[in-house]
Write a protein that holds these residues in place. Structure first.
Motif, short mmCIF file in Angstrom:
data_model
loop_
_atom_site.label_atom_id
_atom_site.label_comp_id
_atom_site.label_asym_id
_atom_site.label_seq_id
_atom_site.Cartn_x
_atom_site.Cartn_y
_atom_site.Cartn_z
N HIS A 1 19.04 -21.45 -13.70
CA HIS A 1 20.11 -22.46 -13.78
C HIS A 1 20.28 -22.99 -15.21
O HIS A 1 21.14 -23.80 -15.46
CB HIS A 1 19.80 -23.64 -12.85
CG HIS A 1 19.81 -23.28 -11.40
ND1 HIS A 1 20.53 -23.97 -10.46
CD2 HIS A 1 19.22 -22.29 -10.71
CE1 HIS A 1 20.35 -23.43 -9.26
NE2 HIS A 1 19.55 -22.41 -9.40
N TYR B 1 21.05 -29.96 0.54
CA TYR B 1 21.72 -28.75 1.06
C TYR B 1 20.72 -27.86 1.77
O TYR B 1 20.64 -26.67 1.54
CB TYR B 1 22.46 -27.99 -0.06
CG TYR B 1 21.77 -27.97 -1.40
CD1 TYR B 1 20.88 -26.95 -1.73
CD2 TYR B 1 21.99 -28.97 -2.33
CE1 TYR B 1 20.25 -26.92 -2.95
CE2 TYR B 1 21.35 -28.95 -3.56
CZ TYR B 1 20.48 -27.93 -3.87
OH TYR B 1 19.85 -27.90 -5.08
N GLU C 1 20.39 -28.00 5.30
CA GLU C 1 20.83 -27.65 6.65
C GLU C 1 22.22 -27.02 6.63
O GLU C 1 22.89 -27.03 5.60
CB GLU C 1 20.87 -28.91 7.54
CG GLU C 1 19.49 -29.39 7.98
CD GLU C 1 18.96 -30.47 7.05
OE1 GLU C 1 19.64 -30.76 6.04
OE2 GLU C 1 17.87 -31.01 7.32
N THR D 1 29.77 -29.10 0.25
CA THR D 1 28.48 -28.43 0.43
C THR D 1 27.34 -29.42 0.74
O THR D 1 26.52 -29.15 1.61
CB THR D 1 28.13 -27.61 -0.84
OG1 THR D 1 29.17 -26.67 -1.08
CG2 THR D 1 26.81 -26.90 -0.70
N LEU E 1 29.43 -26.45 5.61
CA LEU E 1 28.57 -25.31 5.34
C LEU E 1 28.57 -25.04 3.85
O LEU E 1 27.56 -24.78 3.23
CB LEU E 1 29.12 -24.06 6.04
CG LEU E 1 28.67 -23.73 7.44
CD1 LEU E 1 29.28 -22.41 7.88
CD2 LEU E 1 27.14 -23.66 7.56
N TYR F 1 19.57 -21.32 -2.60
CA TYR F 1 19.78 -20.30 -3.64
C TYR F 1 19.26 -18.90 -3.29
O TYR F 1 18.87 -18.14 -4.18
CB TYR F 1 19.18 -20.77 -4.96
CG TYR F 1 19.72 -22.11 -5.40
CD1 TYR F 1 21.09 -22.26 -5.64
CD2 TYR F 1 18.89 -23.22 -5.53
CE1 TYR F 1 21.61 -23.50 -6.02
CE2 TYR F 1 19.41 -24.45 -5.92
CZ TYR F 1 20.77 -24.58 -6.16
OH TYR F 1 21.27 -25.79 -6.54
N MET G 1 26.44 -18.30 -7.19
CA MET G 1 25.21 -18.53 -6.45
C MET G 1 25.42 -19.64 -5.43
O MET G 1 25.55 -20.81 -5.78
CB MET G 1 24.08 -18.90 -7.41
CG MET G 1 22.74 -18.95 -6.71
SD MET G 1 21.38 -19.26 -7.87
CE MET G 1 21.15 -17.60 -8.54
N LEU G 2 25.45 -19.27 -4.17
CA LEU G 2 25.68 -20.23 -3.11
C LEU G 2 24.45 -21.13 -2.94
O LEU G 2 23.33 -20.64 -2.83
CB LEU G 2 25.95 -19.48 -1.80
CG LEU G 2 26.87 -20.17 -0.79
CD1 LEU G 2 28.26 -20.37 -1.37
CD2 LEU G 2 26.93 -19.42 0.52
N ALA G 3 24.67 -22.44 -2.93
CA ALA G 3 23.54 -23.35 -2.71
C ALA G 3 22.84 -22.98 -1.40
O ALA G 3 21.63 -22.80 -1.36
CB ALA G 3 24.03 -24.79 -2.68
N LYS G 4 23.60 -22.89 -0.33
CA LYS G 4 23.02 -22.50 0.96
C LYS G 4 23.06 -20.99 1.10
O LYS G 4 23.76 -20.43 1.96
CB LYS G 4 23.80 -23.18 2.09
CG LYS G 4 23.82 -24.70 1.95
CD LYS G 4 24.54 -25.39 3.10
CE LYS G 4 24.60 -26.91 2.81
NZ LYS G 4 25.45 -27.64 3.79
#
Lengths: 345, 345, 345, 345
Positions: free
Chosen positions: A132, C8, C10, C205, C210, D31, D236-239
């Protein structure tokens, strides 16, 4: 009026002008593929004790910095530099415009240290979300620094050693290299620099040339395809021999540091004049830039006969100003300035 | 050996050299803020009949193209250009490196047409998923084109009119402007160009200067902050007066087109020599570049006394080659080449 | 084990899941041109009292920041931000990768002030070589800040007013907007934000979705061609209705701030528990992130039942750690953590 | 109304929805560092016969293309692609926005050939001013192509072999991979692709997932620091587990190609219906997209019951249109379309 604002106020050393006139009508291949570039490359390699180094000629400093740095870094990497480094402050975001962050360290007397670099790298490696953060990808130094100070051999060795330990190419911006090499305080040779750095440039614009900087790449892994980067960034002069020719003259018989030595001497005389007058100096410049701390009355005393550059605010009643000598400064000009210094209130 | 490979084989017009020598020791403010730049700007504005135009001096062509184009376009826009345009082919992706696509149109005899531009824009506007496509954001022309041809006034008017209708700034690359303006086939003046284009540059490097290009911005909305772009792209020469001085000389007493006219005349003589010999020419160049279509034997006939550039393959047994004259070509040199042409098989 | 590391952890609010299931087999147009996006846009406009605002849905925060910022700035401009701002620290140089410098200001309790921005602009305007510096081109704020603090209405008004005076679009990153809006300390409404900022985003988010963020553009001059930027940066979801649908649910009957309010309450309870224990807190967070300053023994006391994030070093013997609640945190979970806090040494 | 415009009209396979509901309240690390991503990676490696491959999950196709391509290329390099390739046409210049030119080759039936790539490289190597041209730095293929055709094993082997000979990483865009793998005409396995390509992606968005693409890197030298690029590009999706979970379901028991096979069968039935009707097809698509060439009357015959996409003009009186089936298309829906085809004039 005598101008001491900067070191790019005059044209070039007369020998260069002569050579330009001499060769003006000779047809020469373009893009740096001419005999003058060839000869200048050879002389620079010899001066650097680096027979295998690649040498390229570019027109100016910002151009050189952005070309070299963007050629070295991968997209997620940034360049470590002093917070007052030229690339961090005075190039209109040229490095960022190539996609890279300048990662700054607080300098002391213009210089950053091996331990600062090491600490940065250690913290980066220890970070749990490293991806990051911008990855440190190289180190940028100026020699002399923006403050006119010099890294000594010990300091440069330590920095080089940290850089190699952490896999960071070391790049040295030598826009004023001549004034550094020829300073009585300097203990570094071009050969030392070529050995300790991976790439650096020898400044021409401020050191006797009309314009032009010579990039020296001593690290093999950075040599590949460098001419592509020069061309892409608009830094490949069609009449490349104009650059080669100038360095060919400057690197004949020690002209380059010879003409700069004179300027450093005058600058030291000017410094001593200020000190003798009891005027404090900002930083310990040992090269051709000197930064007295003046009050308003003192600043005005130089007008209208002398020009200097206002560098920044020191405190409510004092400013830091800059006086710069160059290869073109004459004994007479330096003398007049010193005389004036003696006379200010 | 006489070299006709390109038009950047010699230094500069002797009057420039003289002026450089004359001014070499005079202290001059940096970055283009000097009297020579001022005077050159004034002369260029006058020559362009554009008293309000902004004029900037940059060191080279690729640099100028990437600085101007990236200053104009927004991030989602591209520049429309001939598929053989310099920015599309021979600048190592300099435009893409600033984030923009070069949108190509197939030229005819080196030129693109108003109707091609209009069709491109119409199709773009009609597209149901426009935002998935690069938006056309400006038009790039070369004058002369890469093929040595010229847009005439009617063509440029039509292009300009389409561009204005679709809100596309029109940019003209005049690397060889002098050879275009001074061609007997030309019916465009600098004033026409300034009126019909939004920004263009007057090439110095190939037209008598040591190096340097003069950007003229006639559209007010493109003037803002342009010096920032010059600096950021590494295109701001510290000793900017070196550029101003050269254009100041070139724009005194019609020197610029005067010295180019001669070169165009020689090139036309060379063309006629090829045609007289029954050798077909590639394209209808009316300027200083000529492109005969030679077979192997003919190509060899020029060696070792003359050098030309191989331009491309024509068919299995023929190549297109390029002969270029310049402001520095003498009558004697042109004569020798013509003689040789008469003698080839 | 209960995890309080971040917000983030759940999936999404059950009503969103329901809606996803309900609509799963219905054919929907792509790229955000569907009725759910339409309805969500309408609700958001209403919540913002901004019937003319443009609303776009993107997948994540870094993506949103880089798309908005690079859409606004011209090439020579940078974005002013707190030195600890997300774009300055934790996005791998995403902004620089689009060509722009992040110009940092030292925040106080996470916030920068109108006077800091004004001083920066004044210094910039006063600089004699402005074009050598990156031009400030916009301002970036986080609401809540990285430290969990909030700009109040007076502060935001002042910042907005300075921004307008200096022509800087004001952009507010609302990744945790829900926790800001629903904090008892907050005096700003979405309508205030829409009025005072030029563009901002409402985070999904971290606030019940989601994934997904809703960009609101209230300044007309920033609306043009925004969908191009979304597409170019890879931020346009093919099945855009997935984003619209989520915001459509979240903006029905105040669900968005309702579910966040709960989390803020628990966070305040947790804060009070630490304070009651005599443990100092880092900063004055009034939202869902809390930063106690713990010694080693205290840190270990939470293991292995609770997870938190190590935020940074406070002094030789103390670390700052972060506990975060979210819309998904239950009363029982918060209760267990508070009980544990009461029991630590 | 039945929509056959594209293959991203519905949500996701019901098994994915189930899993989303099941896991919605479970706390998961962010991540992509969660067990679902771990399990999906393992299954994909196994399906690819590539136990050492790196697997990353990104949200969408344009994002994936720009992240992978900008991670591979050096600044002076471009990517070779079919002129109708997605990156060349329909991504708003996303690749150029990262600084790189898309170098196009004219495809035949949607495909480029090994000999085209070789010829490009040979010409590049033979060029005397190579550094003035963009260097080819990698090759991009789509599988299936934009036209629904497939590279067969022999073709991909030849391309791979040329790429390796010239040092060009081979990247395959598998946005519709499932429809390629499950086509009766296909002779390539995922393992073949992993062996012959250096990096590729397995499309989820169009093949049964809500959204998401799985990047597989088989070439070791391209693995380094890839997560930095994902983060920097906002991909990069957090979830991240939302992506892993979907691929974990799709790669269980051959679900991925199973659900796509059905769609390809329907598409082939549709093709045969057109052919039976005497309607010519554009190209030889063997996958889920079919391109009949219709006249105006035929086009109208489908309204208002069926939607298709207009692909382009064929001649003055005919258009190419596109009908697409997907994993969500039912036998009944395909049947209705076929019935309609039989009935058109």
């Amino acid at each position: 009026m005598l101008n001491f604002q900067c070191d790019y106020l005059e044209g070039c050393h007369p020998k260069i002008l002569e050579k330009l006139a001499e060769t003006n009508n000779i047809q020469m291949p373009g893009y740096g593929n001419d005999p003058y570039c060839g000869s200048a490359r050879e002389k620079i390699r010899r001066a650097c004790g680096a027979p295998e180094a690649d040498v390229h000629f570019l027109a100016g400093g910002t151009q050189t910095n952005l070309t070299v740095i963007s050629a070295i870094l991968r997209p997620h990497q940034g360049v470590l530099a002093a917070a007052e480094g030229h690339i961090a402050c005075h190039e209109t975001g040229a490095i960022e415009a190539t996609g890279h962050k300048v990662l700054t360290l607080q300098p002391s007397d213009g210089k950053i240290s091996a331990s600062q670099i090491e600490e940065y790298c250690k913290n980066d490696l220890a970070c749990s979300i490293r991806e990051h953060m911008v990855q440190p990808g190289m180190v940028y130094l100026s020699f002399p620094t923006e403050s006119g100070t010099l890294y000594n051999r010990k300091e440069l060795k330590e920095i080089s050693s940290v850089c190699r330990r952490y896999g960071l190419p070391l790049y040295l911006d030598g826009a004023r290299m001549g004034y550094g090499l020829s300073s009585p305080s300097n203990d570094l040779s071009l050969a030392d620099i070529a050995e300790l750095c991976d790439v650096f440039y020898i400044g021409g614009t401020k050191c006797g040339a009309l314009f032009g900087e010579a990039v020296v790449i001593s690290n093999d892994s950075l040599k590949r395809d460098f001419r592509y980067f020069i061309k892409q960034k608009g830094a490949m002069l069609a009449k490349g021999w104009l650059l080669g020719l100038q360095f060919d003259v400057l690197f004949e018989d020690g002209l380059y540091s010879g003409i700069c030595a004179k300027a450093v001497n005058y600058a030291q005389d000017i410094r001593r004049a200020f000190e003798h007058k009891g005027i404090p100096m900002f930083g310990n410049s040992v090269t051709n830039q000197q930064f007295p701390i003046l009050n308003k009355e003192q600043m005005e005393a130089f007008h209208p006969d002398f020009e200097y550059e206002v560098w920044g605010k020191y405190d409510e009643s004092h400013m830091i100003v800059r006086f710069v000598t160059s290869w073109a400064t004459t004994e007479e000009e330096a003398g007049k300035l010193i005389e004036k210094i003696h006379s200010i209130p």
